[in-house]
Scaffold this active site. Sequence first.
Site, PDB file in Angstrom:
ATOM      1  N   TYR A  84     -18.906  19.796 -53.840  1.00 12.70           N
ATOM      2  CA  TYR A  84     -19.975  20.755 -53.537  1.00 12.70           C
ATOM      3  C   TYR A  84     -20.185  21.730 -54.695  1.00 12.70           C
ATOM      4  O   TYR A  84     -21.136  22.493 -54.699  1.00 12.70           O
ATOM      5  CB  TYR A  84     -19.628  21.509 -52.241  1.00 12.70           C
ATOM      6  CG  TYR A  84     -19.374  20.553 -51.101  1.00 12.70           C
ATOM      7  CD1 TYR A  84     -20.432  19.913 -50.473  1.00 12.70           C
ATOM      8  CD2 TYR A  84     -18.075  20.245 -50.685  1.00 12.70           C
ATOM      9  CE1 TYR A  84     -20.211  19.003 -49.447  1.00 12.70           C
ATOM     10  CE2 TYR A  84     -17.841  19.342 -49.661  1.00 12.70           C
ATOM     11  CZ  TYR A  84     -18.913  18.722 -49.052  1.00 12.70           C
ATOM     12  OH  TYR A  84     -18.693  17.809 -48.050  1.00 12.70           O
TER      13      TYR A  84
ATOM     14  N   LYS B 139      -8.986  11.250 -50.676  1.00 11.57           N
ATOM     15  CA  LYS B 139      -9.622  12.406 -50.060  1.00 11.57           C
ATOM     16  C   LYS B 139      -8.670  13.071 -49.093  1.00 11.57           C
ATOM     17  O   LYS B 139      -8.028  12.364 -48.321  1.00 11.57           O
ATOM     18  CB  LYS B 139     -10.866  11.910 -49.326  1.00 11.57           C
ATOM     19  CG  LYS B 139     -11.602  12.948 -48.521  1.00 11.57           C
ATOM     20  CD  LYS B 139     -12.732  12.289 -47.788  1.00 11.57           C
ATOM     21  CE  LYS B 139     -13.394  13.339 -46.923  1.00 11.57           C
ATOM     22  NZ  LYS B 139     -14.326  12.769 -46.005  1.00 11.57           N
TER      23      LYS B 139
ATOM     24  N   GLU C 152      -3.407   0.940 -48.423  1.00 10.87           N
ATOM     25  CA  GLU C 152      -4.813   1.036 -47.993  1.00 10.87           C
ATOM     26  C   GLU C 152      -5.760   0.718 -49.163  1.00 10.87           C
ATOM     27  O   GLU C 152      -6.749   0.004 -49.012  1.00 10.87           O
ATOM     28  CB  GLU C 152      -5.125   2.459 -47.495  1.00 10.87           C
ATOM     29  CG  GLU C 152      -4.630   2.769 -46.103  1.00 10.87           C
ATOM     30  CD  GLU C 152      -5.532   2.183 -45.015  1.00 10.87           C
ATOM     31  OE1 GLU C 152      -6.508   1.477 -45.326  1.00 10.87           O
ATOM     32  OE2 GLU C 152      -5.234   2.438 -43.837  1.00 10.87           O
TER      33      GLU C 152
ATOM     34  N   LYS D  90      -7.902   8.114 -47.032  1.00  8.82           N
ATOM     35  CA  LYS D  90      -8.495   9.308 -46.424  1.00  8.82           C
ATOM     36  C   LYS D  90      -7.517   9.867 -45.406  1.00  8.82           C
ATOM     37  O   LYS D  90      -7.155   9.192 -44.438  1.00  8.82           O
ATOM     38  CB  LYS D  90      -9.817   8.965 -45.754  1.00  8.82           C
ATOM     39  CG  LYS D  90     -10.428  10.155 -45.017  1.00  8.82           C
ATOM     40  CD  LYS D  90     -11.843   9.902 -44.573  1.00  8.82           C
ATOM     41  CE  LYS D  90     -12.363  11.077 -43.779  1.00  8.82           C
ATOM     42  NZ  LYS D  90     -13.760  10.890 -43.367  1.00  8.82           N
TER      43      LYS D  90
ATOM     44  N   SER E 124     -14.903  20.006 -48.090  1.00  5.57           N
ATOM     45  CA  SER E 124     -15.530  21.256 -47.676  1.00  5.57           C
ATOM     46  C   SER E 124     -14.554  22.433 -47.594  1.00  5.57           C
ATOM     47  O   SER E 124     -14.887  23.545 -48.012  1.00  5.57           O
ATOM     48  CB  SER E 124     -16.213  21.053 -46.324  1.00  5.57           C
ATOM     49  OG  SER E 124     -15.291  20.570 -45.361  1.00  5.57           O
TER      50      SER E 124
END
Length: 324
Positions: free
Chosen positions: A314, A249, A234, A196, A275
């Site tokens: 979304y 992400k 990670e 992330k 978003s």
Amino acid sequence: MHPLIRNRRLRSNEAIRSLVRETILTPNDFLVPLFVVEGKGVKQEIPSMPNYYRLSLDLLEKEVKELWAMGLKSVLIFAMVPENLKDNKGKEATNPKGLMQRAVKTIKNACPEMLVMTDVAFDPYSSYGHDGIVEDGIIINDDSVEILTEMSLSHAEAGADFVAPSDMMDGRILSIREALEDEGYINTGIMAYSAKYASAFYGPFRDALDSAPGFGDKKTYQMDYANRLEALRETEMDIDEGADIVMVKPGLCYLDIVREVRDLVDVPVAVYQVSGEYAMVKAAAEKGWLDHDAVMMEQLTAIKRAGANIIASYFAKDAVKLLG
Ligand code: PBG
């Protein structure tokens, strides 16, 4: 000139193109993020995320039934926490009667087969808008992990199928996995936000939850977007610590990382189209500068082509409507 190999033969009409198409989106690809808010009959549009809403639990019930009917079978829940319940230690995050915990129960009652994942991080609960406890201006790791672990247990107890730690503290996957095992939640999975990045694309999300950092930024825990090897490290560590699913992400700017992670590991890889990526398409489409549906499908297909097995987006509903 007579080329023997003419690649255009395989592109000459829709029938042949669909016959040889390598990447096909289906409703099974999607994980639907949902924002929940206190109240009744509340459906608030998020200003920087047109046509995306915060829902109160009664309307959440309707929404998940609609999703299920469309073939969308997995959701990822985020709770908007009232200002007066925020503190530095995320106390409300572990409240068994908290909004998140009630949201999980509401969904499981309304639609028992819906797969429910919960976001595990402090920021919506933190008076500082950070993903961990703040001490002298520093986001401290190990004490934060303890609370993230409590938070995960509380989500599991409420009935979450998967917890999704998005905080990027070190060692949290191991701690959460051990606690889930110890408490008997052996079937509760972990989807780790493994790679992330500290991204400016999270802006609209922070409007949605009123969770922007009160000071500084998230660069001491989220990854530097200049880095590639760190993402692999990670991800491998999270798998070793017990993650069932790993995530990269944001999406579009990080498809090189998605491909590398997909080639490296043997667990499902999720990608979060965040978003800001959604907002950009909406804004350009509103201006008439881009064809909304065409751009949306091109981006989602690219994410899957890069190696995503799961796409948190979304656009899930919009896309599935077009799949017909
Ligand atoms: C919480 C969290 C964030 C997002 C998902 N979980 C925000 C952040 O880390 O600042 C962003 C999602 C999006 O932008 O759509 N830690």
